[in-house]
Design a protein around this motif. Structure first.
Motif, short mmCIF file in Angstrom:
data_model
loop_
_atom_site.label_atom_id
_atom_site.label_comp_id
_atom_site.label_asym_id
_atom_site.label_seq_id
_atom_site.Cartn_x
_atom_site.Cartn_y
_atom_site.Cartn_z
N TYR A 83 -3.96 0.50 -2.51
CA TYR A 83 -3.50 -0.86 -2.28
C TYR A 83 -3.16 -1.52 -3.62
O TYR A 83 -3.97 -1.49 -4.55
CB TYR A 83 -4.55 -1.66 -1.54
CG TYR A 83 -4.61 -1.33 -0.06
CD1 TYR A 83 -5.09 -0.10 0.38
CD2 TYR A 83 -4.14 -2.23 0.90
CE1 TYR A 83 -5.10 0.22 1.72
CE2 TYR A 83 -4.17 -1.92 2.25
CZ TYR A 83 -4.65 -0.69 2.66
OH TYR A 83 -4.66 -0.37 3.98
N TYR A 84 -1.97 -2.12 -3.67
CA TYR A 84 -1.49 -2.76 -4.87
C TYR A 84 -1.29 -4.25 -4.63
O TYR A 84 -0.69 -4.65 -3.62
CB TYR A 84 -0.15 -2.17 -5.30
CG TYR A 84 -0.19 -0.71 -5.65
CD1 TYR A 84 0.03 0.26 -4.67
CD2 TYR A 84 -0.42 -0.30 -6.97
CE1 TYR A 84 0.00 1.61 -4.99
CE2 TYR A 84 -0.45 1.05 -7.29
CZ TYR A 84 -0.24 2.00 -6.30
OH TYR A 84 -0.27 3.33 -6.63
N ARG A 135 0.84 -1.20 0.00
CA ARG A 135 0.00 0.00 0.00
C ARG A 135 0.88 1.25 0.00
O ARG A 135 2.04 1.20 0.44
CB ARG A 135 -0.95 0.01 1.19
CG ARG A 135 -0.28 0.15 2.55
CD ARG A 135 -1.30 -0.01 3.67
NE ARG A 135 -0.70 0.15 4.99
CZ ARG A 135 -1.35 -0.05 6.12
NH1 ARG A 135 -2.63 -0.43 6.11
NH2 ARG A 135 -0.73 0.13 7.29
N GLN A 136 0.31 2.32 -0.49
CA GLN A 136 1.03 3.58 -0.55
C GLN A 136 0.09 4.72 -0.19
O GLN A 136 -0.90 4.95 -0.90
CB GLN A 136 1.65 3.81 -1.93
CG GLN A 136 2.57 5.00 -2.01
CD GLN A 136 3.40 5.00 -3.28
OE1 GLN A 136 3.09 4.31 -4.25
NE2 GLN A 136 4.47 5.77 -3.29
N LYS A 194 4.02 9.09 1.09
CA LYS A 194 4.81 8.02 1.72
C LYS A 194 5.25 7.01 0.68
O LYS A 194 4.72 6.95 -0.42
CB LYS A 194 3.98 7.33 2.81
CG LYS A 194 3.64 8.24 3.99
CD LYS A 194 2.99 7.46 5.10
CE LYS A 194 2.72 8.34 6.32
NZ LYS A 194 2.10 7.57 7.43
N GLU A 195 6.24 6.21 1.07
CA GLU A 195 6.71 5.17 0.18
C GLU A 195 5.75 3.98 0.20
O GLU A 195 5.01 3.77 1.16
CB GLU A 195 8.11 4.73 0.60
CG GLU A 195 9.17 5.80 0.46
CD GLU A 195 10.57 5.28 0.76
OE1 GLU A 195 11.53 6.01 0.47
OE2 GLU A 195 10.69 4.17 1.29
N ARG A 196 5.81 3.20 -0.85
CA ARG A 196 5.02 1.98 -0.90
C ARG A 196 5.55 1.00 0.15
O ARG A 196 6.76 0.80 0.27
CB ARG A 196 5.11 1.34 -2.29
CG ARG A 196 4.11 0.23 -2.52
CD ARG A 196 4.08 -0.21 -3.98
NE ARG A 196 3.68 0.88 -4.87
CZ ARG A 196 3.41 0.72 -6.16
NH1 ARG A 196 3.46 -0.49 -6.70
NH2 ARG A 196 3.08 1.75 -6.91
N GLU A 197 4.63 0.42 0.92
CA GLU A 197 5.04 -0.45 2.01
C GLU A 197 4.36 -1.82 1.92
O GLU A 197 3.24 -1.95 1.41
CB GLU A 197 4.72 0.19 3.37
CG GLU A 197 3.25 0.38 3.66
CD GLU A 197 2.98 0.89 5.05
OE1 GLU A 197 3.92 1.21 5.80
OE2 GLU A 197 1.79 0.99 5.42
N ALA A 241 -5.02 4.32 1.92
CA ALA A 241 -3.92 4.24 0.97
C ALA A 241 -4.43 3.66 -0.34
O ALA A 241 -5.56 3.15 -0.41
CB ALA A 241 -2.78 3.37 1.51
#
Length: 125
Positions: free
Chosen positions: A94-95, A38-39, A43-46, A92
């Motif tokens: 979500y990927y 998620r990003q 913020k960075e993707r986490e 966020a």
């Protein structure tokens, strides 16, 4: 052409639930780790969660442990993310992602080689 398509995002109140789905096409990912990241804005993707090819190994970020559940259906080439007890900080894009190579397990961005376009999850307070 490999495609990962997420669905199930939306707007929900704090404490509510959502179920994300990610259907893959163009390749069978039955032997690949599947994951969710998620990003949030700025913020960075986490990393959020990952599940190995037969579901024997499952990993969660500490921030979602006990609230989110990842699962997969290899017959449908699909991975799911059940999100319960949602919090505003879960807001966020979500990927979903698939591993960069068969049987490889990991939790970093570099461990995943195919990505969906993302689905927005917004949790209101």
């Amino acid at each position: 052409q490999v495609q990962l398509v997420e669905s199930g995002g939306g707007l929900v109140q704090a404490g509510g639930s959502l179920r994300l789905s990610c259907a893959a096409s163009g390749r069978t990912f039955s032997t690949y780790t599947r994951g969710w990241f998620r990003q949030a804005p700025g913020k960075e993707r986490e990393f959020v969660a990952a599940i190995s090819w037969i579901g024997a190994d499952i990993y969660y970020a500490e921030s979602v442990k006990g609230r989110f559940t990842i699962s997969r259906d290899n017959a449908k080439n699909t991975v799911y993310l059940q999100m319960n007890s949602l919090k505003p900080e879960d807001t966020a894009v979500y990927y979903c992602a698939a591993g960069v190579s068969p049987f490889r397990i990991g939790r970093s961005l570099a461990d995943f080689g195919s990505w969906g376009q993302g689905t927005q999850v917004t949790v209101s307070s």
